[in-house]
Design a protein around this motif. Structure first.
Motif, PDB file in Angstrom:
ATOM      1  N   ASP A 113       1.461  -0.956   0.092  1.00 34.29           N
ATOM      2  CA  ASP A 113      -0.139   0.076   0.187  1.00 34.29           C
ATOM      3  C   ASP A 113       0.803   1.608  -0.107  1.00 34.29           C
ATOM      4  OD1 ASP A 113      -2.528   0.762   0.400  1.00 34.29           O
ATOM      5  OD2 ASP A 113      -1.751   1.829   2.344  1.00 34.29           O
ATOM      6  N   GLU A 114       0.054   2.354  -0.275  1.00 36.70           N
ATOM      7  CA  GLU A 114       0.904   4.124  -0.522  1.00 36.70           C
ATOM      8  C   GLU A 114       1.393   4.486   0.378  1.00 36.70           C
ATOM      9  OE1 GLU A 114      -0.435   5.962  -3.720  1.00 36.70           O
ATOM     10  OE2 GLU A 114       0.106   4.208  -5.045  1.00 36.70           O
ATOM     11  N   GLY A 115       1.818   5.159   0.987  1.00 39.27           N
ATOM     12  CA  GLY A 115       2.014   5.979   2.212  1.00 39.27           C
ATOM     13  C   GLY A 115       3.004   6.018   3.204  1.00 39.27           C
ATOM     14  N   TRP A 116       3.980   4.556   2.591  1.00 37.52           N
ATOM     15  CA  TRP A 116       4.934   4.379   3.845  1.00 37.52           C
ATOM     16  C   TRP A 116       6.415   4.447   3.528  1.00 37.52           C
ATOM     17  CZ3 TRP A 116       4.485   0.201   8.121  1.00 37.52           C
ATOM     18  CH2 TRP A 116       3.079  -0.193   8.008  1.00 37.52           C
ATOM     19  N   ASP A 151      23.402  -0.531   9.878  1.00 33.87           N
ATOM     20  CA  ASP A 151      23.699  -2.360   9.354  1.00 33.87           C
ATOM     21  C   ASP A 151      22.728  -2.419   8.351  1.00 33.87           C
ATOM     22  OD1 ASP A 151      23.394  -4.870   8.948  1.00 33.87           O
ATOM     23  OD2 ASP A 151      24.275  -5.266  11.435  1.00 33.87           O
ATOM     24  N   PRO A 152      23.083  -3.010   7.102  1.00 36.81           N
ATOM     25  CA  PRO A 152      22.469  -2.662   5.962  1.00 36.81           C
ATOM     26  C   PRO A 152      21.656  -3.806   5.955  1.00 36.81           C
ATOM     27  CG  PRO A 152      24.628  -3.608   5.885  1.00 36.81           C
ATOM     28  CD  PRO A 152      24.495  -3.106   7.294  1.00 36.81           C
ATOM     29  N   ARG A 153      21.322  -4.565   6.858  1.00 40.10           N
ATOM     30  CA  ARG A 153      20.584  -5.899   6.859  1.00 40.10           C
ATOM     31  C   ARG A 153      19.019  -5.971   7.777  1.00 40.10           C
ATOM     32  NH1 ARG A 153      23.852  -9.808  10.704  1.00 40.10           N
ATOM     33  NH2 ARG A 153      24.780  -8.057  11.589  1.00 40.10           N
ATOM     34  N   ILE A 154      19.199  -4.277   8.084  1.00 39.39           N
ATOM     35  CA  ILE A 154      17.800  -4.130   8.621  1.00 39.39           C
ATOM     36  C   ILE A 154      17.325  -3.037   8.384  1.00 39.39           C
ATOM     37  CG2 ILE A 154      18.983  -3.438  10.670  1.00 39.39           C
ATOM     38  CD1 ILE A 154      16.908  -3.922  12.643  1.00 39.39           C
ATOM     39  N   ALA A 155      16.264  -2.702   8.212  1.00 43.92           N
ATOM     40  CA  ALA A 155      14.900  -1.775   7.067  1.00 43.92           C
ATOM     41  C   ALA A 155      13.988  -1.466   8.454  1.00 43.92           C
ATOM     42  CB  ALA A 155      15.174  -2.276   5.609  1.00 43.92           C
ATOM     43  N   ILE A 156      13.448  -0.654   8.870  1.00 44.79           N
ATOM     44  CA  ILE A 156      12.318   0.029   9.721  1.00 44.79           C
ATOM     45  C   ILE A 156      11.548   0.608   9.011  1.00 44.79           C
ATOM     46  CG2 ILE A 156      12.108   1.293  11.570  1.00 44.79           C
ATOM     47  CD1 ILE A 156      14.522   0.684  12.894  1.00 44.79           C
ATOM     48  N   PHE A 157      10.366   0.553   9.027  1.00 48.08           N
ATOM     49  CA  PHE A 157       9.378   1.065   7.819  1.00 48.08           C
ATOM     50  C   PHE A 157       8.535   1.554   8.868  1.00 48.08           C
ATOM     51  CE2 PHE A 157      11.030  -1.824   4.787  1.00 48.08           C
ATOM     52  CZ  PHE A 157      11.215  -1.235   4.222  1.00 48.08           C
ATOM     53  N   GLY A 158       7.864   2.928   8.296  1.00 52.16           N
ATOM     54  CA  GLY A 158       6.396   3.224   8.982  1.00 52.16           C
ATOM     55  C   GLY A 158       5.290   3.936   8.061  1.00 52.16           C
ATOM     56  N   SER A 189      -6.250  -4.734   9.162  1.00 48.97           N
ATOM     57  CA  SER A 189      -5.997  -3.431   7.840  1.00 48.97           C
ATOM     58  C   SER A 189      -5.335  -4.321   6.706  1.00 48.97           C
ATOM     59  CB  SER A 189      -5.999  -2.086   8.425  1.00 48.97           C
ATOM     60  OG  SER A 189      -4.427  -2.640   8.833  1.00 48.97           O
ATOM     61  N   GLU A 190      -4.520  -2.994   6.113  1.00 48.54           N
ATOM     62  CA  GLU A 190      -3.783  -3.628   4.848  1.00 48.54           C
ATOM     63  C   GLU A 190      -1.993  -3.370   5.766  1.00 48.54           C
ATOM     64  OE1 GLU A 190      -3.654   1.296   5.602  1.00 48.54           O
ATOM     65  OE2 GLU A 190      -5.219  -0.397   5.815  1.00 48.54           O
ATOM     66  N   VAL A 191      -2.002  -3.533   6.942  1.00 48.34           N
ATOM     67  CA  VAL A 191      -0.549  -3.220   7.766  1.00 48.34           C
ATOM     68  C   VAL A 191      -0.349  -4.749   7.055  1.00 48.34           C
ATOM     69  CG1 VAL A 191       0.527  -3.100   9.298  1.00 48.34           C
ATOM     70  CG2 VAL A 191      -1.570  -1.776   9.256  1.00 48.34           C
ATOM     71  N   ILE A 192      -0.881  -5.952   7.687  1.00 48.67           N
ATOM     72  CA  ILE A 192      -0.043  -7.066   7.384  1.00 48.67           C
ATOM     73  C   ILE A 192       0.466  -6.899   5.833  1.00 48.67           C
ATOM     74  CG2 ILE A 192      -0.407  -9.433   6.987  1.00 48.67           C
ATOM     75  CD1 ILE A 192      -1.667  -9.081   9.982  1.00 48.67           C
ATOM     76  N   ALA A 193      -0.567  -7.190   4.869  1.00 47.93           N
ATOM     77  CA  ALA A 193      -0.439  -7.062   3.479  1.00 47.93           C
ATOM     78  C   ALA A 193       1.165  -6.032   3.344  1.00 47.93           C
ATOM     79  CB  ALA A 193      -1.472  -6.758   2.911  1.00 47.93           C
ATOM     80  N   THR A 194       0.956  -5.315   3.698  1.00 46.48           N
ATOM     81  CA  THR A 194       1.904  -3.617   2.990  1.00 46.48           C
ATOM     82  C   THR A 194       3.122  -4.701   3.681  1.00 46.48           C
ATOM     83  OG1 THR A 194       0.661  -2.140   2.808  1.00 46.48           O
ATOM     84  CG2 THR A 194       2.693  -1.596   3.624  1.00 46.48           C
ATOM     85  N   ALA A 195       3.547  -4.828   5.102  1.00 44.50           N
ATOM     86  CA  ALA A 195       4.511  -5.335   5.295  1.00 44.50           C
ATOM     87  C   ALA A 195       5.479  -6.198   4.840  1.00 44.50           C
ATOM     88  CB  ALA A 195       4.104  -5.577   7.433  1.00 44.50           C
ATOM     89  N   ALA A 196       4.607  -7.464   4.841  1.00 48.39           N
ATOM     90  CA  ALA A 196       4.819  -8.613   3.804  1.00 48.39           C
ATOM     91  C   ALA A 196       5.439  -8.034   2.832  1.00 48.39           C
ATOM     92  CB  ALA A 196       3.651  -9.472   3.581  1.00 48.39           C
ATOM     93  N   ALA A 197       4.769  -7.095   1.755  1.00 47.56           N
ATOM     94  CA  ALA A 197       5.378  -6.885   0.534  1.00 47.56           C
ATOM     95  C   ALA A 197       6.652  -6.096   0.803  1.00 47.56           C
ATOM     96  CB  ALA A 197       4.363  -5.966  -0.412  1.00 47.56           C
ATOM     97  N   LEU A 198       6.596  -4.534   1.636  1.00 49.45           N
ATOM     98  CA  LEU A 198       7.907  -4.075   1.800  1.00 49.45           C
ATOM     99  C   LEU A 198       8.768  -4.799   1.813  1.00 49.45           C
ATOM    100  CD1 LEU A 198       6.605  -1.007   2.779  1.00 49.45           C
ATOM    101  CD2 LEU A 198       7.484  -1.225   1.196  1.00 49.45           C
ATOM    102  N   SER A 199       8.983  -6.206   3.397  1.00 50.32           N
ATOM    103  CA  SER A 199       9.457  -6.527   3.453  1.00 50.32           C
ATOM    104  C   SER A 199      10.467  -7.378   2.359  1.00 50.32           C
ATOM    105  CB  SER A 199       9.363  -7.486   4.965  1.00 50.32           C
ATOM    106  OG  SER A 199       9.036  -6.908   5.752  1.00 50.32           O
ATOM    107  N   SER A 200       9.133  -8.483   1.293  1.00 51.99           N
ATOM    108  CA  SER A 200       9.479  -9.701   0.960  1.00 51.99           C
ATOM    109  C   SER A 200      10.790  -8.324  -1.098  1.00 51.99           C
ATOM    110  CB  SER A 200       8.646  -9.546  -0.442  1.00 51.99           C
ATOM    111  OG  SER A 200       9.268 -10.494  -1.295  1.00 51.99           O
ATOM    112  N   ASP A 201      10.203  -6.846  -0.385  1.00 51.75           N
ATOM    113  CA  ASP A 201      11.048  -6.158  -1.312  1.00 51.75           C
ATOM    114  C   ASP A 201      12.004  -5.774  -1.134  1.00 51.75           C
ATOM    115  OD1 ASP A 201       8.774  -6.199  -3.353  1.00 51.75           O
ATOM    116  OD2 ASP A 201       8.847  -4.425  -3.051  1.00 51.75           O
ATOM    117  N   PHE A 202      12.672  -5.696   0.245  1.00 49.51           N
ATOM    118  CA  PHE A 202      13.397  -5.763   0.626  1.00 49.51           C
ATOM    119  C   PHE A 202      15.241  -6.668   0.138  1.00 49.51           C
ATOM    120  CE2 PHE A 202      16.507  -5.661   4.769  1.00 49.51           C
ATOM    121  CZ  PHE A 202      17.244  -5.327   4.409  1.00 49.51           C
ATOM    122  N   GLY A 203      13.742  -8.133   1.019  1.00 44.00           N
ATOM    123  CA  GLY A 203      15.057  -9.078   0.310  1.00 44.00           C
ATOM    124  C   GLY A 203      14.997  -9.330  -0.757  1.00 44.00           C
TER     125      GLY A 203
END
Length: 238
Positions: A113-116, A151-158, A189-203
């Motif tokens: 989802d957008e806005g992150w 640390d390049p192994r970690i990304a924090i999103f909000g 809400s869409e939070v879990i779906a977005t978190a999974a998608a952004l995590s997959s993109d990061f990986g």
């Protein structure tokens, strides 16, 4: 004793141990890690266990190590049992919570989802952690200190509005998967779906792993995650 359950649990545990390593390093805390366990040598940060056991760790050796620790140090002590095989009640422990390891492959994950935003500055990180505390994870000190951003192994999103962060999560990348943790915001809400998608993109398309329970686990299963097996957190109070 051999490993029980889905062998992919071991990969999820290793990823979780990588997150421990990142957080301990950022906070200047001592630890040692080997193929069966992550052991805190200094008191761990809030929500981190003193001893985290790989699912294939030998049960008798683990019990011996826990008894030795209790003999040498009477302070509160927590254990993450990566496959829920130990009975620590006879040693004076109580169950803090039960959860399930979960995993989602990239092709099962929806688009983000957008806005992150990715957290990249110390002030933004402090605001994010304040929102995470208010979202159900109160702590008496900082856990995610500015050094963690190096640390390049970690990304924090909000996801923020004008008054602060409404939702957020952490992604940490290992060689075989990327972990999703510290999720806050409405799980239906869409939070879990977005978190999974952004995590997959990061990986770069790696599978996403996590552990969860309750309503959050139900929502994660709805958004493409598969349940792998149990884990249990034990704690011994003073």
């Amino acid at each position: 004793m051999g490993e029980r359950g889905d062998p992919r649990i071991a990969l999820a545990w290793e990823n979780n141990a990588d997150l421990y390593e990142i957080v301990f390093n950022a906070n200047g805390l001592r630890y040692w890690r080997e193929e069966r366990a992550f052991v805190a040598m200094d008191p761990p940060p809030p929500y981190y266990s003193d001893l985290s056991l790989l699912p294939r760790a030998d049960t008798s050796d683990a019990l011996d190590a826990i008894r030795t620790r209790l003999t040498r140090n009477p302070d509160p002590f927590s254990v993450k049992d990566g496959n829920n095989r130990l009975d620590l009640a006879p040693l004076g422990f109580r169950v803090l919570f039960d959860a399930s390891w979960v995993r989602a492959d990239a092709d099962a994950i929806s688009h983000a989802d957008e806005g992150w935003m990715r957290i990249e500055t110390s002030p933004a990180l402090e605001h994010w952690e304040t929102a995470w505390n208010r979202g159900g994870s109160p702590a008496d000190r900082r856990i995610f200190v500015p050094d963690i951003l190096n640390d390049p192994r970690i990304a924090i999103f909000g996801r923020a509005d004008g008054e602060g962060f409404l939702a957020g999560f952490i992604a940490n990348r290992s060689s075989d998967c990327v972990g999703l943790s510290n999720l806050f915001g409405r799980p239906d809400s869409e939070v879990i779906a977005t978190a999974a998608a952004l995590s997959s993109d990061f990986g770069d398309g790696l599978p996403v792993v996590s552990y969860s329970s309750g309503d959050e686990l139900t929502a994660m299963m709805r958004y493409g995650f598969q349940e792998l097996g149990p884990l249990r957190i034990w704690i011994k109070d003073l």
